[in-house]
Write a protein that holds these residues in place. Structure first.
Motif, PDB file in Angstrom:
ATOM      1  N   ILE A   1     -27.783 -35.182  35.822  1.00 26.34           N
ATOM      2  CA  ILE A   1     -27.982 -33.403  35.136  1.00 26.34           C
ATOM      3  C   ILE A   1     -28.329 -34.467  32.928  1.00 26.34           C
ATOM      4  O   ILE A   1     -28.801 -33.630  33.124  1.00 26.34           O
ATOM      5  CB  ILE A   1     -26.445 -32.580  34.650  1.00 26.34           C
ATOM      6  N   VAL A   2     -27.453 -35.221  33.450  1.00 24.15           N
ATOM      7  CA  VAL A   2     -27.382 -35.687  31.912  1.00 24.15           C
ATOM      8  C   VAL A   2     -28.634 -35.997  32.190  1.00 24.15           C
ATOM      9  O   VAL A   2     -29.516 -35.946  30.956  1.00 24.15           O
ATOM     10  CB  VAL A   2     -26.622 -37.285  31.511  1.00 24.15           C
ATOM     11  N   SER A   3     -29.320 -36.819  32.644  1.00 27.69           N
ATOM     12  CA  SER A   3     -30.751 -38.043  32.767  1.00 27.69           C
ATOM     13  C   SER A   3     -31.442 -36.663  33.117  1.00 27.69           C
ATOM     14  O   SER A   3     -32.522 -36.848  31.894  1.00 27.69           O
ATOM     15  CB  SER A   3     -30.296 -38.601  33.901  1.00 27.69           C
ATOM     16  N   ALA A   4     -32.212 -35.492  33.377  1.00 27.70           N
ATOM     17  CA  ALA A   4     -32.197 -34.265  33.909  1.00 27.70           C
ATOM     18  C   ALA A   4     -32.957 -33.847  32.881  1.00 27.70           C
ATOM     19  O   ALA A   4     -33.421 -33.741  32.076  1.00 27.70           O
ATOM     20  CB  ALA A   4     -32.256 -34.290  35.040  1.00 27.70           C
ATOM     21  N   SER A   5     -31.845 -33.979  32.006  1.00 26.59           N
ATOM     22  CA  SER A   5     -31.848 -32.875  30.601  1.00 26.59           C
ATOM     23  C   SER A   5     -32.340 -34.398  29.029  1.00 26.59           C
ATOM     24  O   SER A   5     -32.860 -32.659  28.541  1.00 26.59           O
ATOM     25  CB  SER A   5     -29.843 -32.601  30.267  1.00 26.59           C
ATOM     26  N   LEU A   6     -31.847 -34.791  29.779  1.00 24.23           N
ATOM     27  CA  LEU A   6     -32.373 -35.817  28.702  1.00 24.23           C
ATOM     28  C   LEU A   6     -34.128 -35.849  27.979  1.00 24.23           C
ATOM     29  O   LEU A   6     -34.849 -36.019  27.619  1.00 24.23           O
ATOM     30  CB  LEU A   6     -31.702 -37.289  28.293  1.00 24.23           C
ATOM     31  N   ALA A   7     -34.594 -35.969  29.801  1.00 25.98           N
ATOM     32  CA  ALA A   7     -36.218 -36.072  30.255  1.00 25.98           C
ATOM     33  C   ALA A   7     -36.495 -34.740  29.211  1.00 25.98           C
ATOM     34  O   ALA A   7     -37.926 -34.259  29.215  1.00 25.98           O
ATOM     35  CB  ALA A   7     -36.101 -36.132  30.944  1.00 25.98           C
ATOM     36  N   ARG A   8     -35.927 -33.626  30.262  1.00 23.78           N
ATOM     37  CA  ARG A   8     -36.043 -32.225  29.815  1.00 23.78           C
ATOM     38  C   ARG A   8     -36.539 -31.821  28.352  1.00 23.78           C
ATOM     39  O   ARG A   8     -37.520 -31.040  27.774  1.00 23.78           O
ATOM     40  CB  ARG A   8     -35.926 -31.340  30.714  1.00 23.78           C
ATOM     41  N   ASP A   9     -35.502 -31.764  28.221  1.00 22.19           N
ATOM     42  CA  ASP A   9     -34.700 -30.911  26.485  1.00 22.19           C
ATOM     43  C   ASP A   9     -35.093 -32.211  25.432  1.00 22.19           C
ATOM     44  O   ASP A   9     -35.427 -31.600  24.202  1.00 22.19           O
ATOM     45  CB  ASP A   9     -33.089 -30.415  26.371  1.00 22.19           C
TER      46      ASP A   9
END
Length: 343
Positions: A195-203
């Protein structure tokens, strides 16, 4: 806005406990809106509270009651837009049931607006969970409330603390330190790291996020001398994440992980327990720390401080963290908007 493009909807703020520092800091944030580079925002409820808090702070802030979120975009330049409705008496430092009712009603309304898409992002001012508990709020915190409102499991909403030079994620949060070893698992580390990895990329626009995963024990267990969680749980989880293509490293001894040269090597540190994550963040970024909830379908931030009843209404509370939370919410929302336009 420094992210990508202007927002098509305002950021919505909940007022927090009106007896705390939230109202005066919201007024201060609007007062500094231009110099701080803030996106347009609107507050749900508390017209009279915000008016009184502005006066107590010595600010010349025009409170502008509005009936719909979209009115905020035009009104924001000349006044602080507030959705009229719930209100309370402004009694800084003296929390009571009417104030808790305003705090909860404002949070619920702001969340509904954000989920409906009438706001680009949600910023929550500090609440007093003990006061809200007296009127039926039975969540550990606002993060769990938001996960439920978004029809998500609480474990899918991940708390990240972010400042200019550091981002940290506590893998376990509100529990006794003695219970942490029993809660740390391969699944917990991998689930939250994804979740952290995906969110850092997205947001946050980080193309390939680098995650540093902290050890639980001193010296990362020192080959089992001080504990075996590193070899038994944490290292295998890191290996699994790397096999998935996530740039995860560790287990890193926590006493050296936050040194200046070490912080430059990762984009977020995943920590095993609450204080392991929050002590370095607050030591380094106390007046600019932002609590970001990752994994939600909406953007949500909050200042990384509490209600501070003891200094409320005394014109000494620093608005830096709330200003940073509003700015970060706008930037994350703009990135999502841009991705939607280009997707």
């Amino acid at each position: 806005m420094s992210a990508t493009q202007p927002l098509v909807a305002p950021v919505v703020l909940s007022i927090g406990d009106p007896a705390g520092i939230g109202p005066e800091l919201i007024a201060e944030a609007w007062h500094r809106r231009t110099s701080a580079g803030l996106p347009p925002f609107i507050v749900t409820g508390g017209v009279e509270v915000l008016r009184a808090a502005s006066t107590a702070r010595g600010l010349d802030v025009r409170i502008t009651p509005v009936s719909a979120p979209n009115e905020a975009l035009e009104a924001f330049a000349d006044g602080l837009p507030v959705l009229a409705g719930l209100d309370a008496e402004y009694r800084p430092g003296h929390p009571d049931q009417s104030g808790a009712a305003l705090a909860l009603g404002s949070l619920e309304h702001a969340t509904e607006i954000a989920i409906a898409g009438a706001a680009s992002a949600l910023v929550t001012a500090p609440i007093a969970k003990s006061e809200l508990g007296k009127i039926g709020f039975d969540y550990p915190g606002q993060t769990e409330f938001l996960a439920d409102a978004c029809d998500m499991a609480a474990r899918d909403a991940v708390m990240m603390l972010a400042g200019p030079s550091l981002r940290t994620v506590p893998l376990t949060v509100h529990c006794a330190l003695s219970g942490v070893p029993g809660l740390i698992s391969h699944d917990l580390i991998c689930h939250k790291a994804r979740i952290v990895s995906a969110s850092l990329a997205r947001d946050f626009g980080i193309e390939r996020p680098r995650l540093a995963i902290a050890a639980l024990n001193p010296h990362a267990g020192e080959d089992g001398k001080f504990g075996n969680e590193e070899a038994r749980i944490i290292a295998p989880a890191i290996a699994a994440l790397r096999e998935e293509g996530i740039d995860a490293t560790g287990p890193h001894p926590a006493d050296a992980l936050f040194a200046p040269h070490a912080r430059s090597r990762f984009d977020a540190a995943l920590c095993m327990y609450h204080d392991q994550a929050l002590i370095p963040l607050k030591a380094l970024e106390f007046d600019q720390g932002v609590n970001v909830t990752l994994g939600l379908p909406i953007v949500r931030t909050s200042p990384d401080h509490g209600t501070a009843f003891d200094i409320a209404g005394k014109d000494i509370a620093d608005p830096g963290a709330l200003i940073a939370a509003i700015r970060m919410a706008g930037e994350c929302a703009a990135r999502r908007t841009a991705q939607g336009a280009h997707g």
